[in-house]
Design an enzyme around this catalytic site. Structure first.
Site, PDB file in Angstrom:
ATOM      1  CE1 TYR A 166      -3.832   2.363   0.699  1.00 38.08           C
ATOM      2  CE2 TYR A 166      -2.422   3.268   2.418  1.00 38.08           C
ATOM      3  CZ  TYR A 166      -3.550   3.359   1.624  1.00 38.08           C
ATOM      4  OH  TYR A 166      -4.396   4.441   1.744  1.00 38.08           O
ATOM      5  CE  LYS A 170      -3.336   5.322  -1.632  1.00 41.49           C
ATOM      6  NZ  LYS A 170      -4.405   5.886  -2.464  1.00 41.49           N
TER       7      LYS A 170
HETATM    8  N1  LIG Z   1      -9.345   5.777   5.284  1.00 37.34           N
HETATM    9  C1  LIG Z   1      -8.141   6.277   5.533  1.00 37.34           C
HETATM   10  O1  LIG Z   1      -7.711   6.417   6.696  1.00 37.34           O
HETATM   11  C2  LIG Z   1      -7.269   6.707   4.398  1.00 37.34           C
HETATM   12  C3  LIG Z   1      -6.034   7.293   4.716  1.00 37.34           C
HETATM   13  C4  LIG Z   1      -5.210   7.708   3.692  1.00 37.34           C
HETATM   14  C5  LIG Z   1      -5.629   7.582   2.383  1.00 37.34           C
HETATM   15  N2  LIG Z   1      -6.839   6.992   2.101  1.00 37.34           N
HETATM   16  C6  LIG Z   1      -7.218   6.897   0.690  1.00 37.34           C
HETATM   17  O2  LIG Z   1      -8.544   7.377   0.526  1.00 37.34           O
HETATM   18  C7  LIG Z   1      -9.107   6.777  -0.650  1.00 37.34           C
HETATM   19  C8  LIG Z   1     -10.495   6.244  -0.335  1.00 37.34           C
HETATM   20  O3  LIG Z   1     -10.366   5.163   0.577  1.00 37.34           O
HETATM   21  P1  LIG Z   1     -11.402   4.904   1.758  1.00 37.34           P
HETATM   22  O4  LIG Z   1     -10.660   5.071   3.017  1.00 37.34           O
HETATM   23  O5  LIG Z   1     -12.644   5.660   1.517  1.00 37.34           O
HETATM   24  O6  LIG Z   1     -11.638   3.334   1.587  1.00 37.34           O
HETATM   25  P2  LIG Z   1     -12.888   2.492   1.061  1.00 37.34           P
HETATM   26  O7  LIG Z   1     -14.108   2.856   1.832  1.00 37.34           O
HETATM   27  O8  LIG Z   1     -12.412   1.086   1.053  1.00 37.34           O
HETATM   28  O9  LIG Z   1     -13.092   3.010  -0.424  1.00 37.34           O
HETATM   29  C9  LIG Z   1     -12.261   2.593  -1.463  1.00 37.34           C
HETATM   30  C10 LIG Z   1     -13.032   2.802  -2.745  1.00 37.34           C
HETATM   31  O10 LIG Z   1     -12.200   2.440  -3.854  1.00 37.34           O
HETATM   32  C11 LIG Z   1     -12.962   1.578  -4.678  1.00 37.34           C
HETATM   33  N3  LIG Z   1     -12.130   0.725  -5.530  1.00 37.34           N
HETATM   34  C12 LIG Z   1     -11.221  -0.194  -5.174  1.00 37.34           C
HETATM   35  N4  LIG Z   1     -10.720  -0.779  -6.272  1.00 37.34           N
HETATM   36  C13 LIG Z   1     -11.319  -0.218  -7.344  1.00 37.34           C
HETATM   37  C14 LIG Z   1     -11.236  -0.374  -8.739  1.00 37.34           C
HETATM   38  N5  LIG Z   1     -10.419  -1.289  -9.292  1.00 37.34           N
HETATM   39  N6  LIG Z   1     -12.002   0.399  -9.541  1.00 37.34           N
HETATM   40  C15 LIG Z   1     -12.841   1.304  -9.012  1.00 37.34           C
HETATM   41  N7  LIG Z   1     -13.007   1.490  -7.684  1.00 37.34           N
HETATM   42  C16 LIG Z   1     -12.236   0.742  -6.869  1.00 37.34           C
HETATM   43  C17 LIG Z   1     -13.784   0.770  -3.712  1.00 37.34           C
HETATM   44  O11 LIG Z   1     -14.817   0.072  -4.403  1.00 37.34           O
HETATM   45  P3  LIG Z   1     -15.462  -1.301  -3.797  1.00 37.34           P
HETATM   46  O12 LIG Z   1     -16.481  -0.866  -2.803  1.00 37.34           O
HETATM   47  O13 LIG Z   1     -16.029  -1.953  -5.016  1.00 37.34           O
HETATM   48  O14 LIG Z   1     -14.334  -2.071  -3.183  1.00 37.34           O
HETATM   49  C18 LIG Z   1     -14.286   1.902  -2.823  1.00 37.34           C
HETATM   50  O15 LIG Z   1     -15.310   2.593  -3.450  1.00 37.34           O
HETATM   51  C19 LIG Z   1      -8.111   5.725  -1.089  1.00 37.34           C
HETATM   52  O16 LIG Z   1      -7.290   6.241  -2.123  1.00 37.34           O
HETATM   53  C20 LIG Z   1      -7.285   5.491   0.152  1.00 37.34           C
HETATM   54  O17 LIG Z   1      -5.999   4.972  -0.137  1.00 37.34           O
HETATM   55  C21 LIG Z   1      -7.656   6.558   3.073  1.00 37.34           C
END
Ligand SMILES: NC(=O)c1ccc[n+]([C@@H]2O[C@H](COP(=O)([O-])OP(=O)(O)OC[C@H]3O[C@@H](n4cnc5c(N)ncnc54)[C@H](OP(=O)(O)O)[C@@H]3O)[C@@H](O)[C@H]2O)c1
Length: 243
Positions: A166, A170
């Site tokens: 991961y 990034k």
């Molecule tokens: N949460 C945190 O603390 C955190 C911290 C730093 C960065 N981020 C970043 O924030 C962003 C959103 O993550 P989140 O925390 O909201 O997690 P999340 O709830 O797991 O959301 C991830 C999203 O990405 C989608 N996805 C995964 N693979 C995909 C693909 N091949 N094509 C299209 N969509 C896809 C997922 O779809 P499905 O539902 O179909 O799986 C889901 O809609 C990510 O880039 C993550 O790395 C999050």
């Protein structure tokens, strides 16, 4: 004229809230999701809030989906003003510890396929449409996990958290941000990386302190930058992060 935005991974988490906040600014938002049922459900919820949201089927690791999205946007709208590359996966076995010596190649490849290659392929495909906007904005939703600065600093809260696949994906996304911003520096397009903070989602877990509403704010602010705003930056809540 109403602006058009595309948010990938818009069916849940930070992506869903990003769609909501952008649409709340009277922007028409395309909600990309790989799962049709979940995407349509998300569209329904947001339309129920009187927001101008349209689901598009978009698995960013599927070249045909990318081509279809490009054709659809080109035919229906002719240009794209805002692209938020939010979709990502976390496939390492745990957040804590350092798995660089043993992380399976499949985990590494599957992570990069989505978090890096899919994002780059989609962005390259849509770039000609973003260039047609008079103020294009590309926001890559990155993570402090991708920061060399944080991983080298023993006093940083992230120092003990080294999930390699991961984090490396990034870091690669951050480099894409820097290179793309440089390539586009003479244009009206701004390219920036956002760290949402530690947010309560599937990736962030229930332990996280921030809500998705708070987590979406950095990316939304970068999407709404005016023409004097920066390009080629990495930040969280307005605070510059070390690359
Ligand atoms: N949460 C945190 O603390 C955190 C911290 C730093 C960065 N981020 C970043 O924030 C962003 C959103 O993550 P989140 O925390 O909201 O997690 P999340 O709830 O797991 O959301 C991830 C999203 O990405 C989608 N996805 C995964 N693979 C995909 C693909 N091949 N094509 C299209 N969509 C896809 C997922 O779809 P499905 O539902 O179909 O799986 C889901 O809609 C990510 O880039 C993550 O790395 C999050």
């Amino acid at each position: 004229m109403t602006k058009l935005a595309l948010v990938t991974g818009g069916n849940k988490g930070i992506g869903f809230e990003t769609v909501r906040q952008l649409a709340g600014q009277h922007i028409k938002v395309l909600l990309g999701a790989r799962n049709e049922e979940e995407g349509k459900n998300a569209e329904k919820v947001l339309r129920g809030e009187s927001l101008d949201v349209t689901f598009i089927k978009l698995d960013i690791s599927n070249s045909q989906d990318i081509e279809n999205a490009k054709t659809y946007i080109e035919n229906e709208f002719g240009q794209l003003d805002i692209l938020i590359n939010n979709a990502a996966v976390f496939l390492d076995s745990a957040w804590f510890g350092n798995n660089v010596e043993s992380v399976p190649m499949k985990t590494l490849r599957d992570t990069f396929d989505i978090n890096y290659f899919g994002t780059v392929e989609l962005t390259q495909a849509l770039l000609p449409l973003v260039k047609k906007s008079d103020a294009g904005r590309i926001v890559n939703i990155s993570s402090v996990s991708g920061s060399f600065g944080a991983h080298l600093d023993e006093s940083h809260w992230l120092y003990q958290l080294k999930p390699y696949a991961y984090s490396a994906s990034k870091t690669a996304l951050n480099q894409f941000t820097v290179f793309l911003a440089n390539a586009l520096k003479e244009t009206n397009i701004k390219v920036n990386a956002a760290s949402p903070g530690w947010v309560k989602t599937s990736i962030g877990s229930d332990q996280a302190p921030l809500t998705t509403e708070e987590g979406a704010k950095t990316g939304v602010a970068l999407a709404l930058l005016d023409n004097n705003g920066p390009t080629g930056t990495f930040s969280q809540s307005g605070e510059v992060l070390p690359w």
